[in-house]
Design a protein around this motif. Structure first.
Motif, mmCIF file in Angstrom:
data_model
loop_
_atom_site.group_PDB
_atom_site.id
_atom_site.type_symbol
_atom_site.label_atom_id
_atom_site.label_comp_id
_atom_site.label_asym_id
_atom_site.label_seq_id
_atom_site.Cartn_x
_atom_site.Cartn_y
_atom_site.Cartn_z
ATOM 1 N N ASP A 175 -0.629 -1.053 0.741
ATOM 2 C CA ASP A 175 0.947 -1.019 0.335
ATOM 3 C C ASP A 175 1.602 0.155 0.711
ATOM 4 O O ASP A 175 2.537 0.622 -0.097
ATOM 5 C CB ASP A 175 1.338 -1.582 -0.955
ATOM 6 C CG ASP A 175 2.877 -2.035 -0.860
ATOM 7 O OD1 ASP A 175 3.534 -2.129 -1.912
ATOM 8 O OD2 ASP A 175 3.357 -2.300 0.129
ATOM 9 N N HIS A 346 -1.687 7.041 -3.988
ATOM 10 C CA HIS A 346 -3.001 6.312 -4.470
ATOM 11 C C HIS A 346 -4.201 7.206 -4.378
ATOM 12 O O HIS A 346 -5.355 6.512 -3.972
ATOM 13 C CB HIS A 346 -2.996 4.852 -4.286
ATOM 14 C CG HIS A 346 -2.102 4.044 -4.821
ATOM 15 N ND1 HIS A 346 -2.133 3.573 -6.093
ATOM 16 C CD2 HIS A 346 -1.156 3.459 -4.371
ATOM 17 C CE1 HIS A 346 -1.351 2.814 -6.420
ATOM 18 N NE2 HIS A 346 -0.516 2.493 -5.518
ATOM 19 N N GLU A 410 -5.786 -1.280 -9.638
ATOM 20 C CA GLU A 410 -5.517 -2.705 -9.611
ATOM 21 C C GLU A 410 -7.008 -3.494 -8.936
ATOM 22 O O GLU A 410 -6.746 -4.101 -8.007
ATOM 23 C CB GLU A 410 -4.474 -3.368 -8.910
ATOM 24 C CG GLU A 410 -3.191 -2.956 -9.452
ATOM 25 C CD GLU A 410 -1.834 -3.433 -8.881
ATOM 26 O OE1 GLU A 410 -2.070 -3.933 -7.770
ATOM 27 O OE2 GLU A 410 -1.036 -3.396 -9.452
ATOM 28 N N TYR A 476 7.817 -9.332 -10.374
ATOM 29 C CA TYR A 476 6.735 -10.460 -9.706
ATOM 30 C C TYR A 476 6.733 -11.547 -11.003
ATOM 31 O O TYR A 476 6.689 -11.313 -11.976
ATOM 32 C CB TYR A 476 5.499 -9.903 -9.471
ATOM 33 C CG TYR A 476 5.448 -8.642 -8.201
ATOM 34 C CD1 TYR A 476 5.050 -7.599 -8.725
ATOM 35 C CD2 TYR A 476 6.238 -9.045 -7.013
ATOM 36 C CE1 TYR A 476 5.048 -6.737 -7.335
ATOM 37 C CE2 TYR A 476 6.147 -8.171 -6.065
ATOM 38 C CZ TYR A 476 5.403 -6.894 -6.341
ATOM 39 O OH TYR A 476 5.858 -6.077 -5.388
ATOM 40 N N GLU A 501 2.283 1.713 -13.971
ATOM 41 C CA GLU A 501 3.415 0.999 -13.043
ATOM 42 C C GLU A 501 4.190 0.052 -13.755
ATOM 43 O O GLU A 501 3.595 -0.828 -14.526
ATOM 44 C CB GLU A 501 2.700 0.420 -11.741
ATOM 45 C CG GLU A 501 1.997 1.411 -10.841
ATOM 46 C CD GLU A 501 1.530 0.783 -9.419
ATOM 47 O OE1 GLU A 501 2.045 -0.255 -9.014
ATOM 48 O OE2 GLU A 501 0.482 1.126 -8.937
#
Ligand code: GCU
Length: 597
Positions: A175, A346, A410, A476, A501
């Protein structure tokens, strides 16, 4: 997993900075590297050849080339090609770059080509000869070219391949924008024939001064090394062993000033061998955990932070993170948000970023892009991850600001992933036992009669010093913002928990007249207020790095009104406009600061 050449503090050495105009040549099918059947490329396509095509064509009208690295177009380096030309926006493949440079080879002097980063794979040639190859888009690499360079004009040619294959770290879907190219400074580095390749100095948990110096060269063994810490009476003297390594373990100087965000004191440290000097600026501090607390210099600290991608403020970012660009973003955190911490996501950010964090007094989380899913069953991928972590650790282990090495983000819980990451965590611990290890984990959610219950059930937690979790309730999924404060969190009390996050999108300037709607600033601000109320109900919470400081480019975000290729979870827009949520966060940290002291 130590790199062949560390070249600690490369910018302080005797170098030729190769930043500036490079000629480039697109090569979508890699014809300059391999031919159609995987054979060696045809010579008429070998961009790295040590020739001047125009001169060759004048000499022999029958000569035939399908490239010209002198008369081609140029590009400013360092830079990511995606932002340079519209037709390169989503270009995935090889682009060749060439630069000429003049040198006068000197006796007893060695030469290296050093890249701070190139994304994703780099094939490096000097004067037509292969110097080396490197994969990994965010860590430094260097090849010795002492025997390849010549007096006068030399040329370096690099094929950068931005394609991420099955063994890449990260995989091919992320992302964030790909940003292919020579994205950080390239240099020619000169050293004495025996030089100080790697040197670090730090405080151990008992306040002792420990470190190591490694020489490289034929006179590396049995050499005296002096270490001076300016402003103190401390003189350290050690001798290298047969491998050129000297370990340091000594009392710290009297009245040593500890480094902290409130007082980021840096000492000038000089490492001296018979033939080389290496200067560093080092902050001395200790970091450890005690139960659910994080202790900086033996005092509990709350990580009041934010996450950041490596992307400068502006409408068309190209990872061109100059000193000014970094200072602007970091001051938004330190002064703007009243923060003391940044999650550098990241992937490893530049060496300059961690040096500026040292100066400004900002604590850092540094991670490698073991992101979502990679090939956890592949031994080569595990070795790549260890090598990437090593390149990051050996580059930055003098940085007081870096307190956490993160090994993943993740990654779905599964046997192969657990084994891979437990193995990687052990390797990181061996390379640097002085810092804390973490990973951004996913949480487990249960809807029970008590309401929404969140817990951390991940076999990886036993390998981590800090449990970090990403949570997006209210953005989400179907949770309403009013549900958030009532969410019940189950967190262990034997280790710190931080929120690595949480976040929501908002397009700067989009406002809700009535009820806040998603992508409005009002919704994002209310999301932050409610999520912070939830955070205040999490027992033992030791920090947070909301996602994210600034809107950033992502090909996964294509809502034609609000996104258009941007992830809008920033507290500021891509041009630096602060959204309402910025003030919510700044207020929250200011209040925490006042209660902390
Ligand atoms: C994920 C991921 C980020 C991503 C973010 C989002 O947690 O770690 O890289 O950008 O969520 O969805 O915006």
């Amino acid at each position: 997993m130590r790199p062949e050449f560390v070249l600690t503090h490369v910018a302080s050495r005797d170098t030729i900075d190769l930043s500036g105009e490079w000629v480039y040549s697109k090569d979508l099918y890699r014809t300059g590297l391999t031919d159609i059947n995987g054979w060696v490329a045809k010579s008429r396509m070998q961009r790295y050849r040590d020739i001047n095509v125009e001169a060759e064509e004048k000499k022999d009208p029958n000569s035939f080339y399908e490239f010209d690295m002198q008369r081609g177009p140029t590009m400013e380096i360092p830079n990511a090609w995606n932002s340079v030309l519209p037709e390169l926006r989503y270009y995935v493949g090889v682009i060749w770059f060439q630069k000429e440079f003049d040198i006068k080879p000197q006796k007893d002097r060695r030469a290296f080509i050093h890249f701070e980063a190139a994304n994703y794979r780099a094939h490096v040639f000097v004067n037509g000869q292969k110097a080396g190859e490197h994969s990994g888009g965010f860590t430094p690499f260097a090849f010795e070219i002492t025997d390849i360079i010549r007096k006068g004009k030399n040329q370096i040619t690099v094929a950068v391949d931005s394609f991420h294959d099955a063994e890449s770290i990260p995989g091919s879907i992320t992302d964030w924008d790909l940003y292919g190219g020579i994205t950080r400074t390239p240099r020619i580095v000169f050293t004495p024939s025996t030089f100080i390749d790697d040197a670090y100095l730090q405080l151990d948990q008992n306040g002792k001064m420990i470190g190591e110096v490694r020489l490289n060269g034929d006179k590396k063994s049995n050499q005296r090394i002096e270490v001076e810490i300016a402003g103190t009476n401390k003189k350290i003297s050690v001798t290298t062993d047969a491998h050129g390594k000297a370990s340091i373990a000594t009392d710290a100087p009297d009245n040593l000033k500890r480094w902290s965000p409130e007082d980021p004191h840096l000492y000038k440290v000089r490492f001296k061998s018979r033939t080389d000097n290496l200067d560093e600026k080092i902050g001395f501090r200790t970091i450890k955990t005690r139960g659910h607390e994080i202790l900086l210099n033996d005092k509990p600290v709350f990580l009041a932070g934010i996450s950041m991608h490596e992307e400068e403020i502006g409408e068309n970012p190209s990872r061109n993170m100059t000193e000014a660009a970094i200072r602007k973003l970091f001051s938004e955190v330190k002064q703007g948000l009243n923060g003391n911490y940044i999650r550098l996501s990241h992937y490893p950010h530049s060496e300059l970023a961690s040096r500026i964090a040292d100066e400004m007094g900002i604590l850092l989380w540094s991670e490698i892009p073991v992101y979502w899913s990679i090939d956890f069953l592949n031994e080569r991928v595990l070795n790549n991850a260890k090598r990437m972590m090593g390149e990051n650790i050996y580059r930055d282990r003098n940085r007081a600001s870096i307190i956490i090495w993160s090994i993943a983000n993740e990654t779905p819980v599964a046997d192969d992933r657990n084994l891979f990451l437990q193995n990687l965590a052990r390797s990181v611990r061996n390379m640097d036992p002085s810092r804390l290890i973490s990973a951004a984990l996913l949480v487990e959610r249960k809807d029970t009669e008590k309401g929404i219950e969140i817990s951390i059930n991940d076999p990886l937690t036993n390998s981590l010093d800090i449990l970090a979790v990403n949570t997006y309730n209210g953005w989400y999924g179907d949770d309403k913002l009013d549900d958030l404060a009532g969410i019940i969190w189950h967190t262990p009390d034997n280790r710190p928990v931080i929120l690595s996050e949480f976040g929501a999108d908002a397009m700067a300037g989009v406002h809700a007249e009535g009820a806040p709607f998603k992508f409005s600033e009002e919704y994002q601000a209310e999301y932050y207020r409610q999520t912070l109320r939830m955070a205040d109900n999490i027992a033992n919470l030791s920090g947070m790095s909301p996602w994210i400081l600034k809107d950033f480019r992502s090909p996964r975000r294509e809502h034609p009104v609000y996104q258009n290729g941007w992830n809008r979870k920033g507290l500021i827009s891509e041009t630096g406009v602060r959204k309402q949520s910025f003030d919510v966060m700044a207020e929250y940290y200011k209040k925490r600061q006042s209660t902390q002291h």
